[in-house]
Design a protein around this motif. Structure first.
Motif, PDB file in Angstrom:
ATOM      1  N   GLY A  74       0.682  -1.359  -0.015  1.00  0.00           N
ATOM      2  CA  GLY A  74       0.038   0.039   0.027  1.00  0.00           C
ATOM      3  C   GLY A  74       0.942   1.223   0.016  1.00  0.00           C
ATOM      4  N   ARG A  75       0.249   2.326   0.305  1.00  0.00           N
ATOM      5  CA  ARG A  75       0.850   3.835   0.429  1.00  0.00           C
ATOM      6  C   ARG A  75       1.477   4.136   1.733  1.00  0.00           C
ATOM      7  NH1 ARG A  75      -3.523   3.775  -2.465  1.00  0.00           N
ATOM      8  NH2 ARG A  75      -4.936   4.328  -0.512  1.00  0.00           N
ATOM      9  N   TYR A  82       3.272   6.922   4.073  1.00  0.00           N
ATOM     10  CA  TYR A  82       3.457   8.083   4.167  1.00  0.00           C
ATOM     11  C   TYR A  82       4.266   8.678   5.530  1.00  0.00           C
ATOM     12  CZ  TYR A  82       2.299  13.393   4.345  1.00  0.00           C
ATOM     13  OH  TYR A  82       2.330  14.559   4.360  1.00  0.00           O
ATOM     14  N   VAL A 133       4.871  -1.398  -2.007  1.00  0.00           N
ATOM     15  CA  VAL A 133       4.456  -0.535  -1.387  1.00  0.00           C
ATOM     16  C   VAL A 133       4.911   0.867  -2.286  1.00  0.00           C
ATOM     17  CG1 VAL A 133       4.762  -1.423   0.981  1.00  0.00           C
ATOM     18  CG2 VAL A 133       6.826  -0.018  -0.052  1.00  0.00           C
ATOM     19  N   SER A 134       4.093   2.124  -1.939  1.00  0.00           N
ATOM     20  CA  SER A 134       4.547   3.338  -2.715  1.00  0.00           C
ATOM     21  C   SER A 134       4.869   4.224  -1.600  1.00  0.00           C
ATOM     22  CB  SER A 134       3.240   3.898  -3.336  1.00  0.00           C
ATOM     23  OG  SER A 134       2.691   2.804  -4.231  1.00  0.00           O
ATOM     24  N   TYR A 173       5.829   7.917  -0.111  1.00  0.00           N
ATOM     25  CA  TYR A 173       5.537   9.385  -0.089  1.00  0.00           C
ATOM     26  C   TYR A 173       6.195   9.655   1.288  1.00  0.00           C
ATOM     27  CZ  TYR A 173       2.107   8.126  -3.574  1.00  0.00           C
ATOM     28  OH  TYR A 173       1.350   7.512  -4.746  1.00  0.00           O
ATOM     29  N   ASN A 182       8.209   9.511  -3.711  1.00  0.00           N
ATOM     30  CA  ASN A 182       7.663  10.663  -4.136  1.00  0.00           C
ATOM     31  C   ASN A 182       8.215  11.498  -2.831  1.00  0.00           C
ATOM     32  OD1 ASN A 182       6.410  13.053  -4.460  1.00  0.00           O
ATOM     33  ND2 ASN A 182       4.854  12.182  -5.726  1.00  0.00           N
ATOM     34  N   HIS A 206       1.454  16.749  -0.555  1.00  0.00           N
ATOM     35  CA  HIS A 206       0.758  15.476  -1.265  1.00  0.00           C
ATOM     36  C   HIS A 206      -0.622  16.068  -0.748  1.00  0.00           C
ATOM     37  CE1 HIS A 206       4.665  13.713  -1.830  1.00  0.00           C
ATOM     38  NE2 HIS A 206       4.916  14.002  -0.808  1.00  0.00           N
ATOM     39  N   LEU A 224      -3.145  13.042  -1.193  1.00  0.00           N
ATOM     40  CA  LEU A 224      -2.811  11.601  -0.749  1.00  0.00           C
ATOM     41  C   LEU A 224      -3.619  11.038   0.412  1.00  0.00           C
ATOM     42  CD1 LEU A 224      -0.706   9.271  -0.826  1.00  0.00           C
ATOM     43  CD2 LEU A 224       0.438  10.537   0.971  1.00  0.00           C
ATOM     44  N   ALA A 262      -3.166   7.700   2.546  1.00  0.00           N
ATOM     45  CA  ALA A 262      -2.272   6.563   2.845  1.00  0.00           C
ATOM     46  C   ALA A 262      -2.816   5.466   3.464  1.00  0.00           C
ATOM     47  CB  ALA A 262      -0.908   7.229   3.468  1.00  0.00           C
ATOM     48  N   ASP A 263      -2.135   4.180   3.237  1.00  0.00           N
ATOM     49  CA  ASP A 263      -2.479   3.208   4.229  1.00  0.00           C
ATOM     50  C   ASP A 263      -1.960   3.153   5.613  1.00  0.00           C
ATOM     51  OD1 ASP A 263      -4.102   1.503   2.170  1.00  0.00           O
ATOM     52  OD2 ASP A 263      -2.416   2.100   0.986  1.00  0.00           O
ATOM     53  N   ASN A 306      -6.133   6.813   5.012  1.00  0.00           N
ATOM     54  CA  ASN A 306      -7.251   6.316   4.470  1.00  0.00           C
ATOM     55  C   ASN A 306      -8.247   5.703   5.175  1.00  0.00           C
ATOM     56  OD1 ASN A 306      -6.901   3.655   4.607  1.00  0.00           O
ATOM     57  ND2 ASN A 306      -5.858   3.295   2.901  1.00  0.00           N
TER      58      ASN A 306
END
Length: 536
Positions: A224-225, A227, A254-255, A257, A281, A295, A298, A300-301, A346
């Protein structure tokens, strides 16, 4: 194998820090860390380039290999300079002015000497700036990331040359450890050392590994995201990568941020991500998170952060849409950070952040009301009180806040709505030296397992002196103060079977004997002083 690896790393640490610190002279640690870490990065990418070059050379000169070049020396040199042969296996292309052996040799030249790739030698600082510029030009991922201030700092050329020779001794090859792991350890060690040398300002970029690992193990960011709005040098991201790999996952799941206001630290975080091949990012530029969110859309998870403790004069408007639980006071940003992170979470996400202990009990300028709203809206999962001496740069006592917008989703087997877990970890850990406390892996596991068992209803039980699950009415009774010590019951003293009167009589007799011995010693000392013709 682990003992051999640890000895290798310990020996490396001692040599590097002692040598680098001797070369620091009167240069401020906050500046010097970027001088050192920039060179460590350059050595690493150059080593990786050289290793790939040797692999290619072995293939090109092997008659049994499909890429054999039939002893054509000119063609061999041409093929070894093919940029695509490096980038196709995720190795940075290192142009001639940035190759470590060239830098090490050229650093010892006299001013005005010709360089093998053209131009003349104008000092070690200029040599390094040109090397960084050349790497950025040939590797777009590194654009505006590398430190190119060596010339501007007007560092002594001889000391810079010595530093290059020192960094050259870092062995990025080992029988059982990857070059990336060695680099990560060197980075982490230097960051910790510089945090200690910098004092309070070190906290701007370094979060103790014990805390980072504890938060990551509790949140379990498998995919997931992810951050971090105060990402510093990227410690939470690196720890997340290790966690995913240790549990059989892939970092590509994972992404990443992040955001960071300090320009040099922002570049350091980017370097950390690039080295490890992590897509990231960090916003288009270094910027203050609370006043210029990079962001805004955004969700995030997982959100993890170590924001500045008790940050004052942070600004912000009263009608900001992030302030869903109340307007944070202008003189302290603790609850601005909490609400900023909640805003970017989120609906099923989880977050963990480190704050000063005052955040658990302060009622100054609306802080108590915000905390009350967070509790009544059932957003707080767990509070962890931490021991002292975890930080190299501050003695402010700290705690970890874990929040989620959906406790029902987390509690698969038992609905934890309306409850908050309190963990008192003040007596956990061990002293690594006279100054710093660390968490052993078993300490981190105990906190994380307790948290997960509580979430899911797996054999969780309140434990005197360590943890307690409190319902809303308990927190109302304590005026919405979230200090774990208010809820976790103390450990009862063991009953040794000796009646209290007998204990008091025994202790009184012992005290009287000690008083008597003290009076005897006092008389002897006075007699000795009289002999020496001193009167007291």
């Amino acid at each position: 194998m682990e003992q051999e690896q640890q000895k290798f790393l310990n020996d490396l640490e001692k040599k590097l820090w002692n040598s680098a610190d001797k070369l620091r002279s009167n240069l401020d640690a906050a500046v010097y860390k970027h001088v050192v870490l920039g060179l460590v990065f350059l050595k690493y990418v150059s080593n990786s380039f050289d290793q790939r070059r040797e692999e290619l050379k072995a293939d090109f000169t092997n008659p049994d290999h499909q890429d054999y070049l039939n002893s054509d020396e000119d063609l061999l040199l041409e093929e070894l300079e093919d940029r695509d042969a490096y980038t196709e296996v995720n190795v940075f292309w290192v142009p001639e002015p940035a190759r470590w052996s060239n830098l090490q040799d050229s650093a010892k030249l006299a001013l005005g000497s010709s360089l093998s790739w053209g131009g003349e030698f104008k000092g070690v600082g200029k040599l390094l700036d040109d090397a960084m510029e050349a790497i950025e030009k040939d590797n777009p991922k590194l654009k505006n990331i590398l430190n190119k201030d060596y010339g501007r700092l007007q560092l002594d050329s001889d000391k810079l040359a010595q530093l290059i020779d020192l960094i050259a001794t870092i062995p990025f090859d080992h029988d059982t450890m990857s070059s990336k792991d060695i680099l990560g350890h060197v980075y982490e060690y230097f960051l910790g050392g510089f945090a200690s040398a910098e004092g309070k300002r070190g906290g701007q970029f370094y979060t103790p590994k014990s805390i980072v690992t504890t938060i990551v193990e509790c949140l379990e960011p498998y995919n997931g995201r992810v951050y971090d709005p105060a990402c510093g040098s990227g410690g939470f991201f690196i720890s997340s990568e290790k966690f995913i790999e240790e549990h059989g996952g892939k970092i590509g799941q994972v992404s990443i941020y992040g955001q960071e206001s300090n320009p040099t630290t922002w570049r350091l975080a980017a370097m950390n991500m690039v080295i490890r091949g992590i897509e990231f990012n960090l916003g288009k530029e270094p910027s203050d998170t609370l006043n210029n969110d990079q962001h805004p859309d955004l969700r995030a998870d997982f959100v993890m952060a170590n924001p500045p403790f008790n940050q004052s004069e942070w600004g912000g408007s009263d009608d900001d849409k992030r302030w869903t639980q109340g307007i944070p006071p202008k003189g302290n940003a603790n609850f601005a950070w909490v609400q900023h992170m909640l805003y970017h979470l989120n609906p099923n996400g989880s977050m963990g952040l480190l704050l000063a202990n005052g955040s658990m009990s302060s009622v100054t300028k609306n802080e108590g009301e915000i905390r009350k709203n967070l509790i009544k809206n059932d957003l707080i999962e767990c509070m962890v009180a931490l021991p002292g001496q975890l930080f190299t740069n501050t003695q402010i006592p700290a705690c970890i806040w874990f929040l989620t917008k959906n406790k029902q989703e987390k509690g698969k087997k038992r609905n934890r709505q309306g409850e908050t877990l309190f963990i008192d970890a003040r007596n956990i850990g061990y002293m690594k030296d006279r100054v710093l406390r660390y968490f052993a892996q078993d300490d981190i596991k105990k906190i994380a397992d307790t948290f997960h068992n509580w979430q899911q209803g797996n054999d969780y039980q309140d434990e005197a002196g360590f943890c307690y699950s409190a319902k809303l009415k308990n927190m109302e009774k304590h005026d919405y103060v979230l200090t774990p010590g208010r809820y976790v019951s103390p450990v009862e003293d063991e009953d040794d079977g000796i009646p209290i009167k007998e204990k008091v009589d025994s202790l009184t007799a012992l005290l009287e004997a000690q008083f008597k011995e003290g009076r005897t010693l006092e008389d002897e000392i006075q007699a000795n002083l009289v002999e020496l013709r001193y009167e007291v």
